[in-house]
Structures are given as C-alpha cells and as structure tokens.
Design a protein around this motif. Sequence first.
Motif, short mmCIF file in Angstrom:
data_model
loop_
_atom_site.label_atom_id
_atom_site.label_comp_id
_atom_site.label_asym_id
_atom_site.label_seq_id
_atom_site.Cartn_x
_atom_site.Cartn_y
_atom_site.Cartn_z
N ALA A 144 2.66 2.14 -2.15
CA ALA A 144 3.46 2.51 -0.97
C ALA A 144 2.62 3.30 0.02
CB ALA A 144 4.68 3.31 -1.40
N ASP A 145 1.78 4.20 -0.49
CA ASP A 145 0.89 4.98 0.38
C ASP A 145 -0.15 4.08 1.04
OD1 ASP A 145 -0.30 7.40 1.47
OD2 ASP A 145 -1.91 7.09 0.02
N ILE A 146 -0.72 3.16 0.27
CA ILE A 146 -1.69 2.21 0.82
C ILE A 146 -1.03 1.37 1.92
CG2 ILE A 146 -3.04 0.12 0.30
CD1 ILE A 146 -3.56 1.35 -2.49
N ALA A 147 0.20 0.92 1.66
CA ALA A 147 0.93 0.11 2.64
C ALA A 147 1.13 0.88 3.94
CB ALA A 147 2.27 -0.33 2.06
N ARG A 148 1.51 2.15 3.83
CA ARG A 148 1.70 2.95 5.04
C ARG A 148 0.40 3.08 5.83
NH1 ARG A 148 5.51 5.73 1.70
NH2 ARG A 148 3.86 7.02 0.79
N GLN A 149 -0.71 3.28 5.11
CA GLN A 149 -2.01 3.41 5.79
C GLN A 149 -2.47 2.08 6.39
OE1 GLN A 149 -5.10 5.96 4.20
NE2 GLN A 149 -3.75 6.64 2.55
#
Length: 256
Positions: free
Chosen positions: A153-158
């Motif tokens: 989820a963090d990678i997706a946001r970035q």
Amino acid sequence: MFKVIGALIGFWVFGFLGALLGFFIGSAYDRVRMLGLGGANPLTRNHRQQVFLQTIFTLKGKLAKADGHISQAEIDHTEAFMRQLKMSAEQRQQAIEWFKQGSGPDYDVSTVIHEFRRTCGHTANLPEVLLVFLVVIALADGDFDAAEEALLADIARQLGFSDTQFRQILERTLNQTHFAPGQTSQNQLADAYKALGVDESCSDQELKRAYRKLMSQYHPDKLMGQGVPDDMIELGKQQTQEIQAAYELIKRSRAA
C-alpha cells in the motif's frame, strides 16, 4: 513532429503529392520512434530495463523482510525467479545485491521508487504493471500477510495510486491468481468478475471493454516498448492467460 517536417520537405521538392508522401513517411518514423521510447521518455530502453529490474529485486527484498525474517520459500522463489529470467552469473550477483539492499532493516523504498518514476513512470501503464508484479511476488510463498499488504500500500502511494486504486488493483490481482494453472476456487464465477474488475451486473459491452483494457496492458509489444526486460514478458503472458480464463468463464456462464 517528423510527419510535419516530412510533409514540408516533400512539398518543397515534389509538390502536393510529395507532401502527402513525406507526411506518411514522417508519421511512420514517429510511430517507430515512440515504440522505441515506449511513448514514455527519451532514455534508452536498456537503461529502463536496468532500472525496472533494480526496482523489482530491491522491492522483492523489502517484501521478503516485511514480516521480520526471510523464509526459505522466499529465497527459493528468488532463485527460481532469476532462473526464469535466464540471468547470467554477473546479472544474478547484481540481483542478489539489490535484494540484500532492499532487505536491509533501514532501507527506504522511496529512493528506488523515485528513480523508477523518473525513468519508467511516464506512462499510466508501467507503474501498475510493476505493482501487479509485486503483488504476484508477495503471493509466491503462499503467505500474504498484513505486513506485506501494508508495504505494498505504501509502495502504491509512492507510485501515485490512491488507496482506493490500490485496493482495486490488489483485489483484481488476487482474484486473477485463482485462474492460474492448477488453481481452483469455490466461488469461481464471482472471482472471475473480480479478476476483471467489474460487477456481475455489468453489460456485455462493459465486460468486453474491461477485458480488452487488461489484455492490452500486458501485450508483449507494449511491455517491451516501455522497458520491461524481455524475459519478464513471460510474467505478463501468465497474467493474460489468467485474465483470458476468467473472461471465458464469464462468457460461458452468460451463454448458458
């Protein structure tokens, strides 16, 4: 750009017919040039491939360590992944170094993601392809836990995706894996709709549009043009096979 230049030169040399010929030649050159660049940016395809692989293996290391330890299954999958990519000894060593770097306790994924977006992220397609590949990688050991999901989820946001978009991509990808060879599902028809990202109440036209969009996303020519390494195209083919299987199941159910 080159179609305009070609038309002007053709008109100056041969008149109206020359302008038409120059326009079509220039148009063809523009298409070839854009294919070579993946329609994305002026960096070389080899460089984009290098950055794509670095991002995959670095984030693979981060995912493997997300739950605090790297399992033997994750190590085995990494080895199998390198064999599948037909890496040379030198390439394997580099991939291992990227994996170790990503698995470091203090490694910040923003560094490699920033470079990926700068080099490969100028299309809407490639960041999503990367995210889907990472979800598939996280599933490879048969254990998709909360820590891996939070990291994804963090990678997706970035990568520029909203939380809603990430949930949609994640659900679609998770359900696509139910249609891999040898896999079964208790709610196969419902999963098929989820795999295509549509509701069961969608029209045939909406269904076909969703199917074609997903198939286009993993088309080998498109992936290669955007910088996905040749041997990783096989992963894209696996995705298309799962999408195809889900679509065919829905079509059969609607025809019954």
